[in-house]
Design an enzyme around this catalytic site. Structure first.
Site, PDB file in Angstrom:
ATOM      1  CG  ASN A   9      -1.720   1.259   1.373  1.00  8.25           C
ATOM      2  OD1 ASN A   9      -1.762   2.081   0.451  1.00  8.25           O
ATOM      3  ND2 ASN A   9      -2.373   1.424   2.518  1.00  8.25           N
ATOM      4  CD1 TRP A  10       3.482   0.978  -2.986  1.00  6.85           C
ATOM      5  CD2 TRP A  10       3.521   2.250  -4.843  1.00  6.85           C
ATOM      6  NE1 TRP A  10       4.180   0.299  -3.949  1.00  6.85           N
ATOM      7  CE2 TRP A  10       4.224   1.052  -5.091  1.00  6.85           C
ATOM      8  CE3 TRP A  10       3.412   3.204  -5.859  1.00  6.85           C
ATOM      9  CZ2 TRP A  10       4.814   0.792  -6.331  1.00  6.85           C
ATOM     10  CZ3 TRP A  10       3.999   2.943  -7.089  1.00  6.85           C
ATOM     11  CH2 TRP A  10       4.698   1.745  -7.317  1.00  6.85           C
ATOM     12  CE  LYS A  11      -0.090   3.161   4.734  1.00  4.55           C
ATOM     13  NZ  LYS A  11       0.002   3.245   6.188  1.00  4.55           N
ATOM     14  CG  HIS A  94      -5.789   2.043   5.006  1.00 11.95           C
ATOM     15  ND1 HIS A  94      -5.340   2.966   5.919  1.00 11.95           N
ATOM     16  CD2 HIS A  94      -4.812   1.117   4.882  1.00 11.95           C
ATOM     17  CE1 HIS A  94      -4.131   2.597   6.331  1.00 11.95           C
ATOM     18  NE2 HIS A  94      -3.787   1.492   5.716  1.00 11.95           N
ATOM     19  CD  GLU A  96      -2.831   5.514   6.589  1.00 10.53           C
ATOM     20  OE1 GLU A  96      -2.795   5.571   5.352  1.00 10.53           O
ATOM     21  OE2 GLU A  96      -1.932   4.971   7.269  1.00 10.53           O
ATOM     22  CD  GLU A 166      -3.508  -2.341   7.170  1.00 15.57           C
ATOM     23  OE1 GLU A 166      -2.408  -2.617   6.686  1.00 15.57           O
ATOM     24  OE2 GLU A 166      -4.096  -1.271   6.957  1.00 15.57           O
ATOM     25  N   GLY A 172       2.522   2.333  10.796  1.00 11.59           N
ATOM     26  CA  GLY A 172       3.490   3.416  10.658  1.00 11.59           C
ATOM     27  C   GLY A 172       4.163   3.808  11.960  1.00 11.59           C
ATOM     28  CB  SER A 211       5.226  -1.840  11.907  1.00  5.34           C
ATOM     29  OG  SER A 211       4.816  -0.497  12.147  1.00  5.34           O
ATOM     30  N   GLY A 232       2.912  -1.116   4.231  1.00  5.25           N
ATOM     31  CA  GLY A 232       3.011   0.316   3.941  1.00  5.25           C
ATOM     32  C   GLY A 232       4.452   0.699   3.648  1.00  5.25           C
ATOM     33  N   GLY A 233       5.116   1.250   4.648  1.00  5.85           N
ATOM     34  CA  GLY A 233       6.466   1.802   4.480  1.00  5.85           C
ATOM     35  C   GLY A 233       7.436   0.890   3.751  1.00  5.85           C
TER      36      GLY A 233
END
Ligand code: 13P
Length: 249
Positions: A9-11, A94, A96, A166, A172, A211, A232-233
């Site tokens: 998930n590049w966000k 998600h 976010e 999640e 994150g 994470s 993510g990251g």
């Protein structure tokens, strides 16, 4: 047996030129993957990413989608737009989106129904906040989020969705749920699915997200209930993401 699925998930990261560079590095590193490999990217990157992943085992996903087919919804994207852009998966609900953009379980459900109807595979995100876990609400909350999101699907349709557990406190933050916590809560989600859809629950792939990185993916993926990761990251670096794809190497 459920085939593992590792999705990035590049966000809100990666311009089209950056996206092209990242997937150009990624494709050869994951060519022989035993799991499904997906990159969920900003919509402006679809064309650049598609040029590179066409004919490879890397599949394209979107990060959200509106439930209506078309109309006066400024800034939104429809399922047909995603399909025609080569998208096969779409992240929905998600945390976010829920936290910063007011999405609710009810609108997540509308998106899920529209995505499935269009032949897209939704990656439905559920998960508790830190205070929910501390108050002992985790199991009730993730069960509720899951069943509302799936409401209106048939058991056969449910078999094909992907769910991502999640925990919001792990996204994150560098904090990861322990292997046992993640496995236990994903088991709770699967039992919630079973309570309504019966044995279809055994086919639903449920990822862990929060994470997840090369250093912790192997033991998370060794848990019997965990069928993949939503990353993510660590999905923004080809080498890190490919190490997660090869979690059992
Ligand atoms: P991080 O891997 O950066 O914690 O993000 C997880 C996530 O939100 C994936 O959807």
């Amino acid at each position: 047996m459920r085939k593992p699925i590792i999705a990035g998930n590049w966000k809100m990261n990666m311009t089209p030129s950056e996206a092209r560079k990242l997937v150009t590095e990624l494709v050869p590193l994951v060519r022989d993957a035993a799991c499904d490999v997906v990159v969920c990217t900003p919509a402006v990157d679809f064309a650049a990413v598609n040029e590179v992943i066409k004919g490879t085992n890397v599949k394209l996903g979107a990060e959200n989608m509106h439930w209506e087919a078309s109309g006066a919804f400024t800034g939104e994207l429809s399922a047909a737009m995603l399909k025609e852009s080569g998208v096969e998966y779409v992240i929905l609900g998600h945390s976010e989106r829920r936290q910063y953009f007011g999405e609710t379980d009810a609108t997540v459900n509308k998106r899920v129904l529209a995505a499935v109807k269009a032949g897209l595979t939704p990656i439905i995100c559920v998960g508790e906040k830190k205070e929910d876990r501390e108050a002992g609400y985790t199991n009730a909350l993730v069960s509720y989020q899951t069943l509302i999101a799936l409401s209106g699907l048939t058991a056969d349709e449910v078999k094909r969705v992907v769910i991502a557990y999640e925990p919001v406190w792990a996204i994150g933050t560098g904090l990861t749920a322990t292997d046992e916590q993640a496995n236990e809560t994903i088991g709770v989600i699967r039992e919630a699915v079973r309570s309504v859809y019966g044995d279809a629950a055994d086919d639903v792939r449920i990822q862990y997200g929060g994470s997840m990185k090369p250093a912790n993916c192997k033991s998370l993926m060794a848990q019997p209930e965990i069928d993949g990761g939503l990353i993510g990251g660590a999905s923004l670096k080809a080498e890190d993401f490919s190490k997660i794809v090869h979690f059992d190497a």
